[in-house]
Design a protein around this motif. Structure first.
Motif: not given
Length: 303
Positions: A91, A67, A120-121, A88-89
């Motif tokens: 992932t 991501g 969210e990772l 937040n890109q």
């Protein structure tokens, strides 16, 4: 001379070919186009075939990133071995253990920029064991969900005074597992050193209680040291509320006054709510297994 546009000459030893060519480390300090201080690290190795020095990668990126775009959403700083997540890109992350150009092992570290917001990772087997500083820095004012991929082991060990997973001011950490029926839960282990919590705050990280921890699932092992909590506050710091909704959690407070889950030596913690899961918490030296550390205080405890 370089800033004035004048030519400069640098003499480097090629070394003895029979013993291999040495790698030269250069540190170039200057300013970017905006006038801000900037440092660049370069590693030069003599190329026998080309007959000149060529730049090589001393500490290759040990992480696999899913991501986002390199240079915009994330960057890898070679000298400090740091993967910096800027948006937040991003992932998912895997890896973390690398081998340098001299074939010696090294460990990477992960740091989130401040004020990214919600992220969210997915962790797919990340190992960061650093001798100094933070292994995993969540930054400030971030809302981070770590999703443990099924069957993977994820390990974070920090240097003195730092939490294994460091939760910054105003940050919120959620730990969950990927939803795969019948598959084993992902595992996460975090260790703080010299006053740092296993998962939570660094030693002396400030008195605010604005950060929060939620654990929903996964096999979690957290260990503080030197008065730091297993999950919660760092020594002489503070921690907000801790909520555990599920999972298998084993948390050990550090010798010197750290709670298993909760406060640390001289450090208060907010409310502690445990609503599910299999919990094992332990502490020594007069600290609570679940609750306050030595010379600290705790909010409401509800199990």
């Amino acid at each position: 001379a370089l800033l004035n546009g004048d030519p400069a000459r640098l003499w480097l030893a090629k070394g003895d070919a029979s013993h291999g060519y040495p790698i030269h480390s250069l540190v170039i300090r200057g300013r970017d186009k905006a006038g801000q201080p900037q440092t660049r690290y370069a590693y030069l190795l003599w190329s026998h075939t080309a007959g000149r020095f060529e730049e090589c990668s001393m500490y290759p990126n040990p992480f696999a990133v899913t991501g986002g775009e390199a240079g915009r959403d994330w960057i890898y700083e070679e000298e400090s071995h740091t993967l910096r997540i800027l948006s937040n890109q991003v992932t998912a992350i895997a890896g973390g253990s690398g081998t340098d150009a001299n074939q010696l092992p090294f460990s990477g570290r992960i740091a989130l920029a401040d004020a990214i917001g919600g992220l969210e990772l997915a962790l797919g087997g990340v190992v960061c064991r650093v001798p100094a500083g933070r292994a995993f820095d969540l930054g400030r004012e971030n809302d981070v969900t770590l999703v443990l991929q099924s069957g993977t082991d994820n390990l974070f060990e920090s240097g003195a005074g730092c939490a294994g997973i460091s939760v910054g001011e105003g940050a919120c950490l959620h730990i969950d597992c990927a939803d795969r029926s019948g598959m084993p839960e992902g595992r996460l282990s975090a260790t703080g050193r010299a006053g740092g919590a296993g998962i939570g705050r660094d030693s002396g990280a400030g008195r605010d209680r604005s950060c929060q921890i939620f654990i929903r699932s996964g096999v979690i092992t957290a260990s503080g040291s030197g008065g730091g909590a297993g999950i919660g506050a760092g020594k002489w710091g503070a921690m907000g509320p801790v909520t555990i909704l599920g999972g298998t959690v084993t948390s050990t407070g550090g010798s010197g006054g750290g709670a298993g889950i909760g406060g640390a030596l001289g450090a208060p913690v907010g409310d502690i709510h445990i609503q599910g899961g299999r919990i094992t918490a332990s502490a020594i030296y007069h600290a609570a297994a679940i609750g306050a550390g030595v010379q600290g205080e705790c909010g409401e405890i509800r199990i």
